[in-house]
Design a protein around this motif. Sequence first.
Motif, PDB file in Angstrom:
ATOM      1  N   ILE A  62       1.186  -1.361  -0.027  1.00 15.89           N
ATOM      2  CA  ILE A  62       0.207   0.072  -0.204  1.00 15.89           C
ATOM      3  C   ILE A  62       1.081   1.441   0.007  1.00 15.89           C
ATOM      4  N   TRP A 212      -6.789  -3.261   5.139  1.00 15.21           N
ATOM      5  CA  TRP A 212      -5.394  -2.575   3.696  1.00 15.21           C
ATOM      6  C   TRP A 212      -5.297  -3.260   2.860  1.00 15.21           C
ATOM      7  N   TRP A 216      -7.445  -2.155  -0.803  1.00  9.35           N
ATOM      8  CA  TRP A 216      -7.137  -2.365  -2.197  1.00  9.35           C
ATOM      9  C   TRP A 216      -7.198  -2.418  -3.398  1.00  9.35           C
ATOM     10  N   ARG A 220     -10.743   0.851  -3.293  1.00 11.50           N
ATOM     11  CA  ARG A 220     -10.392   1.376  -2.087  1.00 11.50           C
ATOM     12  C   ARG A 220      -9.411   1.410  -1.428  1.00 11.50           C
ATOM     13  N   GLU A 221      -8.476   2.384  -1.759  1.00  9.72           N
ATOM     14  CA  GLU A 221      -7.173   2.656  -0.831  1.00  9.72           C
ATOM     15  C   GLU A 221      -7.857   3.321   0.395  1.00  9.72           C
TER      16      GLU A 221
END
Length: 356
Positions: A62, A212, A216, A220-221
């Motif tokens: 990420i 997370w 991602w 959807r970050e």
Amino acid sequence: MLISGLIVGMALGFVMQRGRFCVTGAFRDVWVTRNTRWLTAFLVVVAVQSVGVFALDAAGVITLASGPFPWLATIVGGFIFGFAIILAGGCATGTYYRAGEGLVGSWLALITYALFAAVMKTGPLSGFNTSMRSVTIEQSNFYSVLNVSPWVFVALLVAGVALAVRHHLNKPRFKMAAPPASKTGLAHLLFEKPWNAFATAVVIGLIAIAAWPLSWATGREAGLGITTPSSNAVNYLVTGDPELVDWGVLLVAGILLGSYIAAKGSGEFRIRVPDAATVVKSLSGGALMGIGAALAGGCTIGNAMVETAQFSFQGWTALVFMILGAGLGARLTIMNRRPSSGSGPAKVPARAAAHS
């Protein structure tokens, strides 16, 4: 990959329900009983997630980004939200998992929370929300301002929380009488045996880390979040736009389902209809939660758990003012009920004392 949101939500709802992980209780206990055990457990979640999120960032899984700090909206929204969770009897996530237990008051709080979050984010009050959040300063996190590695803050947080946990584990605890076990093996562990607060916190932290990369992967970050997904769910019901049903919407749906499974399996599910006074508190508390969370940029999950793990000014400022708001709410609704004389400890009303 969107289905992973539902799975993560189910895991989170299950663990929070079985662990009785109540953020509202953690904030309230600081003021009412001067007990920081649950607040320490909450910080365990932050510390565990902080290690994971910066490791994921370092590995390139990420990419953590930072923006300006909307200080005014964060302060005002955080305080409103903290006050509101005392009225509603639970924070955003707590309201979701208590709704899964069958509490009608939590259903009502959840409806107005999601509705007013949508009103603030995309509805008639969106202009006011945007205006408030446009009052910013450029600095967004502690380590960039001090120009040091974020791992310095990770190490300090982990060390400080470890000392706090050690302090609580060394304190003598009263053993509550419990009925004989009716289940064995895994069923006893999952549905019957009381869960340790700190062990529950570690599991929640691990779930938060897993959120997370899974989120991602769908575009959807972000990690765990409750307010925007709740707003999106309302907007989907109004518009029917399938684009609104993202990983986050399935996450909050999963929390409801997971908590229901946990409550049903442990025999804790039952429909409980509140009295009129509780209905008013639930509706008004839920509405203020939606307003406060939208202003602050997140609730006790998105801000106080996820943003704090990244050492953002928004996250830690929101956390502080949520606790202050909860203090005012506790003083007005709980502590003022203390007897005016006598040296015995005050009794917390049953509904407030129950973890939500």
